[in-house]
Design a protein around this motif. Structure first.
Motif, PDB file in Angstrom:
ATOM      1  N   ILE A  69      -7.588  -6.188 -13.690  1.00  0.00           N
ATOM      2  CA  ILE A  69      -7.335  -4.749 -13.699  1.00  0.00           C
ATOM      3  C   ILE A  69      -7.806  -4.173 -12.370  1.00  0.00           C
ATOM      4  O   ILE A  69      -8.936  -4.423 -11.934  1.00  0.00           O
ATOM      5  CB  ILE A  69      -8.094  -4.049 -14.857  1.00  0.00           C
ATOM      6  CG1 ILE A  69      -7.765  -4.713 -16.196  1.00  0.00           C
ATOM      7  CG2 ILE A  69      -7.779  -2.560 -14.873  1.00  0.00           C
ATOM      8  CD1 ILE A  69      -6.321  -4.642 -16.618  1.00  0.00           C
ATOM      9  N   LEU A  70      -6.941  -3.412 -11.736  1.00  0.00           N
ATOM     10  CA  LEU A  70      -7.285  -2.793 -10.454  1.00  0.00           C
ATOM     11  C   LEU A  70      -7.853  -1.405 -10.689  1.00  0.00           C
ATOM     12  O   LEU A  70      -7.243  -0.582 -11.368  1.00  0.00           O
ATOM     13  CB  LEU A  70      -6.051  -2.700  -9.558  1.00  0.00           C
ATOM     14  CG  LEU A  70      -5.329  -4.019  -9.281  1.00  0.00           C
ATOM     15  CD1 LEU A  70      -4.161  -3.792  -8.342  1.00  0.00           C
ATOM     16  CD2 LEU A  70      -6.285  -5.048  -8.705  1.00  0.00           C
ATOM     17  N   ALA A  71      -9.017  -1.159 -10.116  1.00  0.00           N
ATOM     18  CA  ALA A  71      -9.660   0.145 -10.255  1.00  0.00           C
ATOM     19  C   ALA A  71      -9.173   1.065  -9.139  1.00  0.00           C
ATOM     20  O   ALA A  71      -9.950   1.629  -8.372  1.00  0.00           O
ATOM     21  CB  ALA A  71     -11.173   0.002 -10.219  1.00  0.00           C
ATOM     22  N   THR A  72      -7.858   1.194  -9.044  1.00  0.00           N
ATOM     23  CA  THR A  72      -7.243   2.100  -8.074  1.00  0.00           C
ATOM     24  C   THR A  72      -5.895   2.547  -8.601  1.00  0.00           C
ATOM     25  O   THR A  72      -5.255   1.839  -9.372  1.00  0.00           O
ATOM     26  CB  THR A  72      -7.055   1.426  -6.688  1.00  0.00           C
ATOM     27  OG1 THR A  72      -6.540   2.389  -5.764  1.00  0.00           O
ATOM     28  CG2 THR A  72      -6.088   0.254  -6.764  1.00  0.00           C
ATOM     29  N   SER A  73      -5.485   3.738  -8.182  1.00  0.00           N
ATOM     30  CA  SER A  73      -4.126   4.192  -8.489  1.00  0.00           C
ATOM     31  C   SER A  73      -3.332   4.349  -7.194  1.00  0.00           C
ATOM     32  O   SER A  73      -2.197   4.790  -7.205  1.00  0.00           O
ATOM     33  CB  SER A  73      -4.171   5.524  -9.259  1.00  0.00           C
ATOM     34  OG  SER A  73      -4.927   6.475  -8.526  1.00  0.00           O
ATOM     35  N   ASN A  74      -3.957   3.971  -6.052  1.00  0.00           N
ATOM     36  CA  ASN A  74      -3.301   4.047  -4.753  1.00  0.00           C
ATOM     37  C   ASN A  74      -2.185   3.004  -4.701  1.00  0.00           C
ATOM     38  O   ASN A  74      -2.446   1.798  -4.772  1.00  0.00           O
ATOM     39  CB  ASN A  74      -4.332   3.805  -3.644  1.00  0.00           C
ATOM     40  CG  ASN A  74      -3.749   3.860  -2.252  1.00  0.00           C
ATOM     41  OD1 ASN A  74      -2.844   3.105  -1.924  1.00  0.00           O
ATOM     42  ND2 ASN A  74      -4.273   4.745  -1.432  1.00  0.00           N
ATOM     43  N   LYS A  75      -0.944   3.475  -4.597  1.00  0.00           N
ATOM     44  CA  LYS A  75       0.214   2.569  -4.670  1.00  0.00           C
ATOM     45  C   LYS A  75       0.225   1.534  -3.559  1.00  0.00           C
ATOM     46  O   LYS A  75       0.617   0.390  -3.764  1.00  0.00           O
ATOM     47  CB  LYS A  75       1.508   3.383  -4.668  1.00  0.00           C
ATOM     48  CG  LYS A  75       1.700   4.140  -5.963  1.00  0.00           C
ATOM     49  CD  LYS A  75       2.955   4.976  -5.943  1.00  0.00           C
ATOM     50  CE  LYS A  75       3.082   5.726  -7.257  1.00  0.00           C
ATOM     51  NZ  LYS A  75       4.033   6.808  -7.204  1.00  0.00           N
ATOM     52  N   GLY A  76      -0.219   1.926  -2.362  1.00  0.00           N
ATOM     53  CA  GLY A  76      -0.267   0.984  -1.248  1.00  0.00           C
ATOM     54  C   GLY A  76      -1.242  -0.145  -1.518  1.00  0.00           C
ATOM     55  O   GLY A  76      -0.951  -1.317  -1.275  1.00  0.00           O
ATOM     56  N   LYS A  77      -2.423   0.197  -2.048  1.00  0.00           N
ATOM     57  CA  LYS A  77      -3.429  -0.820  -2.358  1.00  0.00           C
ATOM     58  C   LYS A  77      -2.957  -1.711  -3.503  1.00  0.00           C
ATOM     59  O   LYS A  77      -3.138  -2.930  -3.467  1.00  0.00           O
ATOM     60  CB  LYS A  77      -4.757  -0.153  -2.728  1.00  0.00           C
ATOM     61  CG  LYS A  77      -5.453   0.515  -1.551  1.00  0.00           C
ATOM     62  CD  LYS A  77      -6.764   1.137  -1.983  1.00  0.00           C
ATOM     63  CE  LYS A  77      -7.442   1.840  -0.824  1.00  0.00           C
ATOM     64  NZ  LYS A  77      -8.742   2.424  -1.214  1.00  0.00           N
TER      65      LYS A  77
END
Length: 197
Positions: A4-12
């Motif tokens: 699970i990625l703790a980001t919502s930044n689409k690039g990341k």
């Protein structure tokens, strides 16, 4: 184990998914929806851990590995701005373009057409088996005239060491090889794979 990625930044999200099987990697927003995370650390590593811990605790599951990234650009000639404030340099809700424009303005205020700079990426990994943080860096310079449409964030004004083009102009494959995030993820990958077993 699910990553699970703790980001919502689409690039990341795009960059991290490219390194793993896309099916096993999901941003936390697909499960939890919006989640307010206060990044009040004093370093990239502290902020990355805050994000990963917050998402891990909110999920309340022991079958996940949470991966977060805190990254940004530092310009020593500008008192190390924007540093950990890179994503909110021009204000809390600022766009990538507004942040980039503020950095260009700051260079011009100092009478600089270019200045040495570096990107830092801290990747935090949190799981039931422990917490880990790794770093990656990319050195180069910032220029006061952004060029190129590739990448995101400050990429159109950052020229990596050994190149004469900005990250906004360079081919995505070249950027991936040089990227501070790619270097940090290369270190994080064996940790994530070990924790996913």
């Amino acid at each position: 184990m699910e990553i699970i990625l703790a980001t919502s930044n689409k690039g990341k999200v795009r960059e991290i998914r490219a390194l793993f099987d896309e099916e096993s990697v999901r941003p936390f927003t697909e499960i939890l929806g919006p989640l307010e995370i206060e990044e009040n650390g004093e370093t990239f590593a502290q902020n990355a851990l805050i994000k990963a811990r917050t998402v891990f605790e909110a999920l309340g599951r022991d079958d996940v590995v949470v991966v977060s990234d805190d990254s940004g650009i530092t310009v020593p000639a500008l008192d190390n701005e924007p540093g950990i404030y890179s994503a909110r340099y021009a204000g809390k809700e600022a766009s990538d373009r507004e942040n980039l424009e503020k950095l260009v303005t700051r260079l011009k205020e100092m009478g600089l057409h270019e200045a040495p700079a570096f990107y830092t990426a801290a990747i935090a990994v949190v799981s039931p088996k422990g917490e880990y943080v790794v770093h990656g860096w990319m050195h180069g310079k910032v220029v006061d005239a952004p060029r190129g449409e590739g990448g995101f964030g400050y990429d159109p004004m950052f020229v990596p060491e050994g190149f004469d083009k900005t990250l906004g102009e360079l081919d995505a494959k070249v950027k991936k090889r040089l990227s501070h995030r790619a270097k940090a993820l290369a270190l994080a990958r064996p940790i994530i794979e070990m924790l996913s077993r």
